[in-house]
Write an enzyme that holds these catalytic residues in place. Sequence first.
Site, PDB file in Angstrom:
ATOM      1  N   TRP A 164      -3.069  -2.690  -1.544  1.00 13.72           N
ATOM      2  CA  TRP A 164      -2.742  -4.117  -1.641  1.00 13.72           C
ATOM      3  C   TRP A 164      -3.773  -4.831  -0.780  1.00 13.72           C
ATOM      4  O   TRP A 164      -3.797  -4.670   0.425  1.00 13.72           O
ATOM      5  CB  TRP A 164      -1.317  -4.363  -1.138  1.00 13.72           C
ATOM      6  CG  TRP A 164      -0.751  -5.700  -1.478  1.00 13.72           C
ATOM      7  CD1 TRP A 164      -0.124  -6.059  -2.640  1.00 13.72           C
ATOM      8  CD2 TRP A 164      -0.700  -6.860  -0.637  1.00 13.72           C
ATOM      9  NE1 TRP A 164       0.297  -7.374  -2.574  1.00 13.72           N
ATOM     10  CE2 TRP A 164      -0.042  -7.894  -1.354  1.00 13.72           C
ATOM     11  CE3 TRP A 164      -1.156  -7.135   0.654  1.00 13.72           C
ATOM     12  CZ2 TRP A 164       0.170  -9.159  -0.821  1.00 13.72           C
ATOM     13  CZ3 TRP A 164      -0.946  -8.397   1.180  1.00 13.72           C
ATOM     14  CH2 TRP A 164      -0.290  -9.396   0.438  1.00 13.72           C
ATOM     15  N   ASN A 222      -3.242   2.663   5.237  1.00 12.70           N
ATOM     16  CA  ASN A 222      -2.369   1.494   5.086  1.00 12.70           C
ATOM     17  C   ASN A 222      -2.392   0.709   6.386  1.00 12.70           C
ATOM     18  O   ASN A 222      -2.412   1.298   7.465  1.00 12.70           O
ATOM     19  CB  ASN A 222      -0.918   1.913   4.813  1.00 12.70           C
ATOM     20  CG  ASN A 222      -0.730   2.549   3.461  1.00 12.70           C
ATOM     21  OD1 ASN A 222      -1.628   2.542   2.630  1.00 12.70           O
ATOM     22  ND2 ASN A 222       0.439   3.121   3.245  1.00 12.70           N
ATOM     23  N   GLY A 223      -2.298  -0.610   6.301  1.00  6.81           N
ATOM     24  CA  GLY A 223      -2.214  -1.413   7.515  1.00  6.81           C
ATOM     25  C   GLY A 223      -3.454  -2.254   7.727  1.00  6.81           C
ATOM     26  O   GLY A 223      -4.258  -2.479   6.804  1.00  6.81           O
ATOM     27  N   CYS A 280       0.839  -1.193   0.000  1.00  8.45           N
ATOM     28  CA  CYS A 280       0.000   0.000   0.000  1.00  8.45           C
ATOM     29  C   CYS A 280       0.873   1.242   0.000  1.00  8.45           C
ATOM     30  O   CYS A 280       2.020   1.230   0.429  1.00  8.45           O
ATOM     31  CB  CYS A 280      -0.956   0.038   1.176  1.00  8.45           C
ATOM     32  SG  CYS A 280      -2.113  -1.322   1.270  1.00  8.45           S
ATOM     33  N   ARG A 337       5.850  -0.651  -4.263  1.00 10.96           N
ATOM     34  CA  ARG A 337       5.441  -1.278  -3.011  1.00 10.96           C
ATOM     35  C   ARG A 337       4.439  -2.416  -3.243  1.00 10.96           C
ATOM     36  O   ARG A 337       4.211  -3.226  -2.346  1.00 10.96           O
ATOM     37  CB  ARG A 337       4.816  -0.230  -2.078  1.00 10.96           C
ATOM     38  CG  ARG A 337       5.787   0.856  -1.666  1.00 10.96           C
ATOM     39  CD  ARG A 337       5.070   1.994  -0.966  1.00 10.96           C
ATOM     40  NE  ARG A 337       4.576   1.610   0.333  1.00 10.96           N
ATOM     41  CZ  ARG A 337       5.224   1.766   1.485  1.00 10.96           C
ATOM     42  NH1 ARG A 337       6.435   2.275   1.480  1.00 10.96           N
ATOM     43  NH2 ARG A 337       4.691   1.414   2.625  1.00 10.96           N
ATOM     44  N   LYS A 393       6.545  -4.800  -2.076  1.00  7.02           N
ATOM     45  CA  LYS A 393       7.951  -4.537  -1.806  1.00  7.02           C
ATOM     46  C   LYS A 393       8.237  -4.509  -0.315  1.00  7.02           C
ATOM     47  O   LYS A 393       9.159  -5.148   0.163  1.00  7.02           O
ATOM     48  CB  LYS A 393       8.359  -3.199  -2.440  1.00  7.02           C
ATOM     49  CG  LYS A 393       9.821  -2.805  -2.205  1.00  7.02           C
ATOM     50  CD  LYS A 393      10.769  -3.768  -2.888  1.00  7.02           C
ATOM     51  CE  LYS A 393      12.207  -3.330  -2.771  1.00  7.02           C
ATOM     52  NZ  LYS A 393      13.145  -4.313  -3.349  1.00  7.02           N
ATOM     53  N   GLU A 400      18.370 -18.117  -2.471  1.00  7.08           N
ATOM     54  CA  GLU A 400      18.065 -16.815  -3.071  1.00  7.08           C
ATOM     55  C   GLU A 400      17.713 -16.970  -4.543  1.00  7.08           C
ATOM     56  O   GLU A 400      16.771 -16.344  -5.040  1.00  7.08           O
ATOM     57  CB  GLU A 400      19.273 -15.880  -2.900  1.00  7.08           C
ATOM     58  CG  GLU A 400      19.285 -14.636  -3.766  1.00  7.08           C
ATOM     59  CD  GLU A 400      18.186 -13.639  -3.450  1.00  7.08           C
ATOM     60  OE1 GLU A 400      18.054 -12.646  -4.207  1.00  7.08           O
ATOM     61  OE2 GLU A 400      17.438 -13.829  -2.467  1.00  7.08           O
ATOM     62  N   LYS A 428      14.058 -15.940  -6.144  1.00 11.53           N
ATOM     63  CA  LYS A 428      13.914 -14.975  -7.233  1.00 11.53           C
ATOM     64  C   LYS A 428      13.132 -15.575  -8.390  1.00 11.53           C
ATOM     65  O   LYS A 428      12.281 -14.928  -9.001  1.00 11.53           O
ATOM     66  CB  LYS A 428      15.284 -14.505  -7.717  1.00 11.53           C
ATOM     67  CG  LYS A 428      15.965 -13.516  -6.819  1.00 11.53           C
ATOM     68  CD  LYS A 428      15.215 -12.181  -6.782  1.00 11.53           C
ATOM     69  CE  LYS A 428      15.751 -11.314  -5.670  1.00 11.53           C
ATOM     70  NZ  LYS A 428      15.403 -11.815  -4.324  1.00 11.53           N
ATOM     71  N   GLU A 442       9.484 -15.769  -7.482  1.00 10.13           N
ATOM     72  CA  GLU A 442       8.863 -14.451  -7.353  1.00 10.13           C
ATOM     73  C   GLU A 442       8.448 -13.868  -8.693  1.00 10.13           C
ATOM     74  O   GLU A 442       7.339 -13.320  -8.814  1.00 10.13           O
ATOM     75  CB  GLU A 442       9.839 -13.481  -6.677  1.00 10.13           C
ATOM     76  CG  GLU A 442       9.968 -13.644  -5.181  1.00 10.13           C
ATOM     77  CD  GLU A 442      10.923 -12.638  -4.588  1.00 10.13           C
ATOM     78  OE1 GLU A 442      10.603 -12.071  -3.527  1.00 10.13           O
ATOM     79  OE2 GLU A 442      11.992 -12.397  -5.175  1.00 10.13           O
ATOM     80  N   HIS A 459      18.640 -37.751   0.291  1.00  6.10           N
ATOM     81  CA  HIS A 459      17.707 -37.940   1.400  1.00  6.10           C
ATOM     82  C   HIS A 459      16.273 -37.560   1.002  1.00  6.10           C
ATOM     83  O   HIS A 459      15.471 -37.176   1.855  1.00  6.10           O
ATOM     84  CB  HIS A 459      18.165 -37.131   2.614  1.00  6.10           C
ATOM     85  CG  HIS A 459      19.460 -37.603   3.189  1.00  6.10           C
ATOM     86  ND1 HIS A 459      19.539 -38.620   4.115  1.00  6.10           N
ATOM     87  CD2 HIS A 459      20.732 -37.231   2.926  1.00  6.10           C
ATOM     88  CE1 HIS A 459      20.806 -38.835   4.425  1.00  6.10           C
ATOM     89  NE2 HIS A 459      21.555 -38.006   3.708  1.00  6.10           N
TER      90      HIS A 459
END
Length: 607
Positions: free
Chosen positions: A74, A98-99, A2, A27, A602, A479, A483, A486, A502
Amino acid sequence: MCGICGVVGHRPATPIVFEGLRRLEYRGYDSAGIATVEHGKLSRCRAAGKLDNLKHALEKTPLSGTTGIGHTRWATHGAPTTQNAHPHHAGQVTIVHNGIIENFAALKQRLETKGRSFETETDSEAVAHLLDDYIQQGLSPKDAAFATIKQLQGAYAIAMIFEGHDNLLIGARHGAPLAVGYGEGEMFLGSDSLALAPLSNQISYLEDGDWCVLTRDHVEIFDAHGDVVHRPIQTTSLTTGQIGKDGYRHFMEKELHEHPVAIGQTLQRITDSVTRRIALPPMPFDVATLPRVTITACGSAFYAGMVGRYWLEELARLPIDIDVASELRYRNPPQPNHGLALLISQSGETADTLGVLRELKAAGQHVVSVLNVEHSTMGRESDLVLGMVAGPEISVASTKAFTAQLSVLAALTIDFARQRGLIDEAKERELTDSLLDLPSHAMEVLGLFDQIRGMARVIAQARDILYLGRGICMPIAQEGALKLKEISYIHAEAYAAGELKHGPISLIDPSVPVVAIAPSTILFEKTLSNLQEARARGGRILVFTDAKGAEQLKDIAEHIIILPDVNAFVAPILYTIPVQILAYEVALLKGTDVDQPRNLAKSVTVE
């Protein structure tokens, strides 16, 4: 997650607010809207989807006025629809938020008993109705705002405008960031300094519980008790140029090319250019007697912390506890007296990491944070900030901030090992020199895009990918897998290569490519054996290695990307860059939204 932008001034508000929302796109969001007040009348325009949809809506329904607020949402409560988009309106007020308001259901029920009707599925609409309820009781906007925020539980950053008040903008924050920008005959609110960068370089960051009253010529800030407080006005160096694409197709592409600068600038800040030694600020504790280090972070920053664990354990001989912040804050492990809490965050506003910071600080731990935004909430609440100089990172997928974090952690390791008497001057110089040589090696890696693109063609055709690494390369494999997930939406999993037998080896067949992080200097023979096992079962082997490793892998690997020879100490930093480039190239082939992948934000400022 947001974004808020607001202005009270002398120019048309809508274009100012809209461009502020453009700068907040990084964001993450799924709807957007703007509201203004002109001649005392409130108006708003909202749209689901991207800002271009809002732009088209504004062309059909223009908003005039010199005071306005805007929001990129968002979705949390309620689907990402136009109806649920902010701003929300009730009676004589319009707000953006926001929140998450944790007690919204109780507030909503109470307000409905008064005859109020709700139009959306959001928690935020309860704020608008509560605020208007106080206005209807005869309170002034300022008093109504204070009464409202005292009723709210949860995380919020709120901007409010009022019918009949063209020269008034009120903001409040608790658990979600909000900044005030100072202009000439105009004042601004924004979720962060990026939103305000072209508007003002004079910024005040509100602290938790703060609320502010803005007019064209004046800013008044109050704390949670309603007392006037003074927050420092800081000069930000952000410019419009820093948040442009500079001719690149995506922010992520630009930021990948900024790895050498981000690493170089960060190291320049924490080394002495004359002696070429690490020059960190004094620690607020005795490093030699430190009992334990607790490392915590979220997402890519957590993988940076895992690399830091390997370094600190091996070179500084410190016992390390590491966990993702979203788990650590509820695990309640015993803490030694005067231990170190080492927190890592790009934004400094990550909700879970901030929550852990406060709990570890209350448990008597020294708090040191590795941050890209030093004036963030985490920065203000830490005992010491080790700042990166990565510059703004706009793409949702973190790239250059990750290598900057690793650079700081590597420098911290050298400093701790020296203070604890575990490395001599020659070893210190060797490790420091390997760090200072990294920017030039990173530039070499940026010349490998075409070769990596060939590897990407194999990945883009697959549904499942395995990433493998051993030792300190394991977090880099994680990482790389993160990526890829994402931004390309391909399922990828990372495993310690020694764990292949295993369980994961049962997944391997010709349809499952195996990507290995395999410098010849780090457990190479072990990794080579694991890759031979995967190849024997039909796996397509794709490897990042150096010239020596490539010679031994040429008969089993389908694609080999040869990286510069570097000291094993800094190999994790260098090998990060090509795995990120690989994810970018795959996303291009898949045609996904590289900078704003679906369902992601973000900065995760709520749990």
